[in-house]
Design a protein around this motif. Structure first.
Motif, PDB file in Angstrom:
ATOM      1  N   ARG A 239      -4.346  49.896  36.948  1.00 36.02           N
ATOM      2  CA  ARG A 239      -4.074  49.843  35.504  1.00 36.02           C
ATOM      3  C   ARG A 239      -2.568  49.877  35.226  1.00 36.02           C
ATOM      4  O   ARG A 239      -2.097  49.278  34.257  1.00 36.02           O
ATOM      5  CB  ARG A 239      -4.785  50.992  34.791  1.00 36.02           C
ATOM      6  CG  ARG A 239      -6.291  50.772  34.686  1.00 36.02           C
ATOM      7  CD  ARG A 239      -6.946  51.785  33.762  1.00 36.02           C
ATOM      8  NE  ARG A 239      -6.990  53.122  34.343  1.00 36.02           N
ATOM      9  CZ  ARG A 239      -7.932  53.539  35.182  1.00 36.02           C
ATOM     10  NH1 ARG A 239      -8.901  52.712  35.564  1.00 36.02           N
ATOM     11  NH2 ARG A 239      -7.918  54.780  35.645  1.00 36.02           N
ATOM     12  N   LEU A 240      -1.814  50.567  36.076  1.00 38.03           N
ATOM     13  CA  LEU A 240      -0.353  50.586  35.922  1.00 38.03           C
ATOM     14  C   LEU A 240       0.268  49.257  36.338  1.00 38.03           C
ATOM     15  O   LEU A 240       1.187  48.757  35.683  1.00 38.03           O
ATOM     16  CB  LEU A 240       0.252  51.720  36.769  1.00 38.03           C
ATOM     17  CG  LEU A 240       0.047  53.141  36.277  1.00 38.03           C
ATOM     18  CD1 LEU A 240       0.525  54.148  37.321  1.00 38.03           C
ATOM     19  CD2 LEU A 240       0.791  53.369  34.960  1.00 38.03           C
ATOM     20  N   GLU A 241      -0.248  48.688  37.447  1.00 37.09           N
ATOM     21  CA  GLU A 241       0.277  47.418  37.974  1.00 37.09           C
ATOM     22  C   GLU A 241      -0.904  46.522  38.354  1.00 37.09           C
ATOM     23  O   GLU A 241      -1.375  46.561  39.490  1.00 37.09           O
ATOM     24  CB  GLU A 241       1.171  47.657  39.196  1.00 37.09           C
ATOM     25  CG  GLU A 241       2.484  48.352  38.904  1.00 37.09           C
ATOM     26  CD  GLU A 241       3.353  48.472  40.162  1.00 37.09           C
ATOM     27  OE1 GLU A 241       3.188  47.647  41.082  1.00 37.09           O
ATOM     28  OE2 GLU A 241       4.171  49.398  40.211  1.00 37.09           O
ATOM     29  N   PRO A 242      -1.390  45.718  37.413  1.00 35.42           N
ATOM     30  CA  PRO A 242      -2.592  44.908  37.675  1.00 35.42           C
ATOM     31  C   PRO A 242      -2.451  43.909  38.820  1.00 35.42           C
ATOM     32  O   PRO A 242      -3.474  43.467  39.361  1.00 35.42           O
ATOM     33  CB  PRO A 242      -2.811  44.186  36.342  1.00 35.42           C
ATOM     34  CG  PRO A 242      -2.140  45.054  35.322  1.00 35.42           C
ATOM     35  CD  PRO A 242      -0.952  45.635  36.022  1.00 35.42           C
ATOM     36  N   ALA A 243      -1.233  43.561  39.213  1.00 42.13           N
ATOM     37  CA  ALA A 243      -1.034  42.595  40.293  1.00 42.13           C
ATOM     38  C   ALA A 243      -0.572  43.270  41.584  1.00 42.13           C
ATOM     39  O   ALA A 243      -0.077  42.585  42.491  1.00 42.13           O
ATOM     40  CB  ALA A 243      -0.026  41.524  39.871  1.00 42.13           C
ATOM     41  N   ASN A 244      -0.724  44.584  41.688  1.00 41.76           N
ATOM     42  CA  ASN A 244      -0.328  45.297  42.902  1.00 41.76           C
ATOM     43  C   ASN A 244      -1.420  45.093  43.954  1.00 41.76           C
ATOM     44  O   ASN A 244      -2.497  45.677  43.873  1.00 41.76           O
ATOM     45  CB  ASN A 244      -0.136  46.787  42.606  1.00 41.76           C
ATOM     46  CG  ASN A 244       0.431  47.554  43.783  1.00 41.76           C
ATOM     47  OD1 ASN A 244      -0.060  47.448  44.901  1.00 41.76           O
ATOM     48  ND2 ASN A 244       1.468  48.331  43.532  1.00 41.76           N
TER      49      ASN A 244
END
Length: 275
Positions: free
Chosen positions: A102-107
């Motif tokens: 949710r913090l970094e959707p592309a992590n």
């Protein structure tokens, strides 16, 4: 008229004055921010060392502390999730990785960990979505294709699973885990001869383990090649154990495709198809 030397002196004085202005002491907020980052970095280092030493519970506590200090950063959450996976606390692992996503959707690493947690929780459909997103974020990492294949196999979509494994093998043709999972997917799909071909490649490789030979023996048995299955099993098992396994193979051959798939997945060593 201004003497040239005076002009030079004035210019140097201006440079020195500007330089002295740049050396202003840091503010209290800047000092606190630096101390905070230093504390966070230290906790993360200790957490990694602690996890590497096998004290997973303490490592989880440290990663949780790091997350409390930096709730906007994904690294502590990913470390926490990986530690929970190692502890077998899959719901907590999925929760930590989900926060990171949710913090970094592309992590990609967070997506991959989230998929692993969901797979272990018996949610292959949701897991497949996370692995597919990880592949999109980083298409050069074979782990993501392996995870996607496992989730698709758990959903019963073996053709799509095999495509994922093959895509991963194009990146790393020598990856035994990918090839083993490809062969198992073929086995589950009733493609016994194709599975045998893949398992034979694995069993003949230098890093092959006893489990890989057992997988090949299973494939021989399901294909009705009981002599080959028995000969291979005798390399590692007693005669009584060989007879027991042959009886299991005959039992599996008598089941419908879906029944056989459920029973094989139930008997299978869980470490064999981890994403």
């Amino acid at each position: 008229m201004i003497h040239p030397r005076f002009r030079l002196f004035s210019a140097l004085a201006a440079i020195l004055f500007l330089s002295s202005c740049a050396l202003t002491p840091p503010t209290k907020a800047e000092i606190e921010k630096e101390d905070h980052q230093s504390q966070l970095s230290q906790i993360m280092r200790v957490a990694q060392t602690t996890a590497g030493g096998g004290d997973l519970n303490s490592a989880a506590g440290l990663y949780n502390r790091a997350h409390y200090l930096a709730p906007e950063q994904t690294a502590p959450l990913i470390g926490l999730g990986q530690t929970f996976l190692a502890l077998g606390s899959y719901a907590q692992a999925a929760q930590a990785f989900g926060k990171a996503v949710r913090l970094e959707p592309a992590n990609a690493e967070a997506l991959y960990g989230y998929g692993k947690g969901l797979t272990a929780m018996g949610r292959p459909k949701d897991a497949a979505e996370q692995f597919a997103a990880a592949v999109q974020a980083d298409p050069a990492d074979q782990r993501f294709y392996n995870g996607l294949g496992v989730a698709l196999d758990r959903r019963g979509d073996h053709d799509a699973a095999q495509d994922a494994y093959i895509d991963g093998l194009e990146i790393n043709p020598d990856h035994i885990g990918l090839r083993n999972n490809l062969a198992f997917s073929m086995l589950l799909n009733g493609e016994f001869e194709e599975a045998i071909e893949q398992f034979e490649v694995i069993a003949g490789s230098a890093p092959a383990m006893v489990q890989h030979r057992h997988n090949l023996a299973l494939a021989y048995g399901l294909a009705g090649q009981m002599d080959k299955a028995a000969a291979l099993a005798r390399r590692d098992l007693s005669e009584a154990q060989v007879r027991h396994n042959l009886a299991i193979y005959e039992h599996l051959r008598g089941l419908s495709g879906s029944e056989r798939e459920m029973e094989i997945l139930g008997r299978r060593d869980g470490a064999a198809d981890q994403p």
